[in-house]
Design a protein around this motif. Structure first.
Motif, mmCIF file in Angstrom:
data_model
loop_
_atom_site.group_PDB
_atom_site.id
_atom_site.type_symbol
_atom_site.label_atom_id
_atom_site.label_comp_id
_atom_site.label_asym_id
_atom_site.label_seq_id
_atom_site.Cartn_x
_atom_site.Cartn_y
_atom_site.Cartn_z
ATOM 1 N N PRO A 1 -0.103 7.409 5.995
ATOM 2 C CA PRO A 1 0.874 8.212 5.255
ATOM 3 C C PRO A 1 1.466 9.364 6.057
ATOM 4 O O PRO A 1 2.596 9.773 5.818
ATOM 5 N N TYR B 1 0.842 -1.201 0.000
ATOM 6 C CA TYR B 1 0.000 0.000 0.000
ATOM 7 C C TYR B 1 0.879 1.253 0.000
ATOM 8 O O TYR B 1 0.625 2.201 -0.752
ATOM 9 N N SER B 2 1.938 1.242 0.815
ATOM 10 C CA SER B 2 2.862 2.389 0.866
ATOM 11 C C SER B 2 3.462 2.650 -0.515
ATOM 12 O O SER B 2 3.598 3.794 -0.942
ATOM 13 N N LEU B 3 3.807 1.568 -1.200
ATOM 14 C CA LEU B 3 4.385 1.664 -2.548
ATOM 15 C C LEU B 3 3.390 2.321 -3.513
ATOM 16 O O LEU B 3 3.766 3.140 -4.343
ATOM 17 N N TRP B 4 2.122 1.963 -3.371
ATOM 18 C CA TRP B 4 1.082 2.488 -4.264
ATOM 19 C C TRP B 4 0.843 3.981 -4.054
ATOM 20 O O TRP B 4 0.606 4.714 -5.003
ATOM 21 N N ILE B 5 0.862 4.415 -2.788
ATOM 22 C CA ILE B 5 0.488 5.811 -2.516
ATOM 23 C C ILE B 5 1.667 6.790 -2.647
ATOM 24 O O ILE B 5 1.458 7.992 -2.635
ATOM 25 N N LEU B 6 2.883 6.259 -2.758
ATOM 26 C CA LEU B 6 4.061 7.133 -2.809
ATOM 27 C C LEU B 6 3.971 8.252 -3.850
ATOM 28 O O LEU B 6 4.338 9.391 -3.570
ATOM 29 N N PRO B 7 3.459 7.982 -5.072
ATOM 30 C CA PRO B 7 3.445 9.070 -6.075
ATOM 31 C C PRO B 7 2.436 10.182 -5.784
ATOM 32 O O PRO B 7 2.462 11.197 -6.454
ATOM 33 N N TYR B 8 1.524 9.975 -4.852
ATOM 34 C CA TYR B 8 0.447 10.952 -4.658
ATOM 35 C C TYR B 8 0.650 11.810 -3.410
ATOM 36 O O TYR B 8 1.353 11.425 -2.483
ATOM 37 N N ASP B 9 -0.048 12.982 -3.412
ATOM 38 C CA ASP B 9 -0.024 13.833 -2.223
ATOM 39 C C ASP B 9 -0.831 13.164 -1.110
ATOM 40 O O ASP B 9 -1.750 12.394 -1.381
ATOM 41 N N VAL B 10 -0.497 13.493 0.127
ATOM 42 C CA VAL B 10 -1.128 12.823 1.272
ATOM 43 C C VAL B 10 -2.617 13.181 1.397
ATOM 44 O O VAL B 10 -3.453 12.304 1.613
ATOM 45 N N TYR C 1 -5.373 3.087 7.572
ATOM 46 C CA TYR C 1 -4.450 3.194 6.429
ATOM 47 C C TYR C 1 -4.430 4.620 5.884
ATOM 48 O O TYR C 1 -3.442 5.028 5.280
#
Lengths: 421, 48
Positions: free
Chosen positions: A349, A307-316, A345
């Protein structure tokens, strides 16, 4: 397919299947969350990991101990007659607006202390329902009581959705439930004021049926007042004066109420009252503990890492808002387990940088889910022959206000740190 | 000092919950109770 996705699918499908099969019965949530934790562990090829399944609940233990102590305090106050006495006094208020506010606060009070709605529904809610004038719409009054309990869940000091969200900020480590008093007050107050004014007629029409005995109840009421002052000191001025935390305050207050009421007549009565208090809190505590296992197993098996890998490109902020929206939609149909997981979850972030204003904002989505869930929400449609659409029509205003504040907290949380004490 | 009080609280609650397990209850309630009892008891015994 990646192994983490298989594990997540297994865990989610078991939880969703459980919600569908039991029509969102809360008591079954615990069993299916536990089953999903064991199955997730097995699907990851790790066997049945007793340590993780037990360690997850430990993250919530301190918070739940406070909930349990508060539940015992509410049970002792109820048994001592303090609530009946207080209701009697509130019914004597002449000003209708003031009475409406007092009655709504009275309904909300037990849920404010314990953090779960059923403590209000079982105690003050029952007194208010009994106090309805003849010919009053009983369904409408039931909904008013349920919304009062919902507002009580949000208002400080104790808010289980915020406790769940706070745990997400600390990942697998227990995060203290501290600094939430003013953010929760700011989140719940608009809904409280508006709902009391809109339902002034219903709330101000309740009357006390029989004269309450002031002899035994007065000392308990004094204890309740002192407890409320101690809770405010703990919530707002704890950096100046630390009283040992709410767990201690509630526990000592319970002992004083028991002493002041002379043990309710016998040791057996005292045992039964304290036992009732603990048992009332068992289901909410068990759901939170089972959720702890579910979150811990998801971390252990790499689901959280993916999940962390997936959200990395986006703003929090967009990530948090999307998860809030997903929690609301899923929660309406499938009750709280998956939304609670999503909210932890959503907090993840911001991790160690989490401020309690943002966490409170996210927790509001979870609190709303607890109210609006079809069949299994605070308004139990099955027991009260209500349609979900009727419930939504009644509760949309407080829900919209709570969510609006929640979204503001999530977006502007970093600029609102002055609320953290 | 505070820790001792916390241990007393959790031990009292764990014992109360254990006493309630012995009563006849529906399966779902028993599962909820078991989950809380195990967590409280392990903490009271300081086992992790």
């Amino acid at each position: 397919m990646r192994n983490e996705i298989v594990v997540a699918l297994v865990m989610f499908l078991i939880s969703i299947g459980g919600s569908v099969a039991t029509r969102n019965d809360k008591k079954w949530s615990v069993f299916f969350l536990f089953l999903a934790s064991v199955a997730g562990s097995l699907a990851a090829g790790m066997g049945i990991r007793f340590r993780e399944i037990v360690e997850g609940p430990f993250g919530f233990l301190d918070s739940m101990l406070c909930v349990c102590c508060a539940s015992v305090l509410v049970a002792t106050l109820d048994r001592s007659g303090a609530f009946s006495f207080l209701f009697d006094r509130i019914c004597g208020i002449k000003n209708r607006t003031l009475k409406a506010f007092a009655v709504l606060l009275f309904i909300a009070l037990p849920a404010m202390l314990t953090g779960f709605a059923s403590s209000s529904l079982l105690t003050t809610g029952q007194l208010v329902k009994k106090g309805c004038y003849k010919g009053a719409d009983s369904r409408k009054m039931h909904l008013v009581v349920c919304v009062g309990a919902f507002i009580g869940v949000i208002l400080p000091p104790t808010c289980i959705p915020a406790m769940i969200a706070a745990n997400g900020a600390g990942s697998v480590l227990p995060t203290p439930y501290a600094g939430f008093f003013l953010p929760l007050l700011a989140a719940g107050l608009p809904a409280f004021i508006v709902y009391a004014l809109v339902n002034r007629k219903e709330l101000s029409s309740v009357e006390s049926g029989e004269k309450a005995d002031s002899k035994g109840a007065l000392p308990s009421l004094i204890v309740l007042t002192v407890t409320c002052i101690a809770v405010i000191i703990d919530g707002v001025f704890s950096n100046i004066l630390y009283l040992g935390g709410n767990t201690l305050v509630f526990f000592i207050a319970s002992l004083i109420v028991i002493g002041a009421s002379r043990g309710f007549g016998s040791i057996k009565s005292t045992y039964e009252t304290v036992s009732d208090g603990v048992m009332n809190a068992v289901v909410p505590m068990a759901i939170v503990f089972a959720l702890g296992s579910f979150i811990e197993v998801s971390s252990m098996t790499g689901v959280r890492g993916l999940y962390s890998l997936w959200i990395l490109p986006y703003d929090v902020v967009p990530v948090m808002l999307v998860l809030m929206a997903a929690a609301l939609v899923i929660g309406y149909f499938l009750s709280t387990p998956i939304p609670a997981f999503l909210i932890t979850y959503a907090v993840f972030p911001i991790g160690w940088l989490a401020n309690t204003v943002t966490v409170t904002g996210l927790a509001m989505a979870l609190a709303v889910v607890a109210l609006i869930t079809r069949n299994g929400g605070i308004v139990n449609c099955r027991e009260n022959s209500l349609k979900s659409s009727d419930v939504l029509k009644e509760v949309w205003l407080p829900v919209a206000l709570v969510l609006a504040v929640g979204v503001i907290f999530v977006i502007f949380g970093d600029s609102m740190t002055f609320l953290i004490r | 000092m505070l820790q001792i009080i916390y241990y007393v609280i959790i031990t009292v609650f764990a014992l109360l919950l254990l006493a309630n397990v012995l009563r006849k209850r529906p399966f779902t309630e028993l599962v909820c109770l078991a989950f809380v009892v195990v967590t409280f008891t392990l903490r009271a015994l300081h086992i992790k």
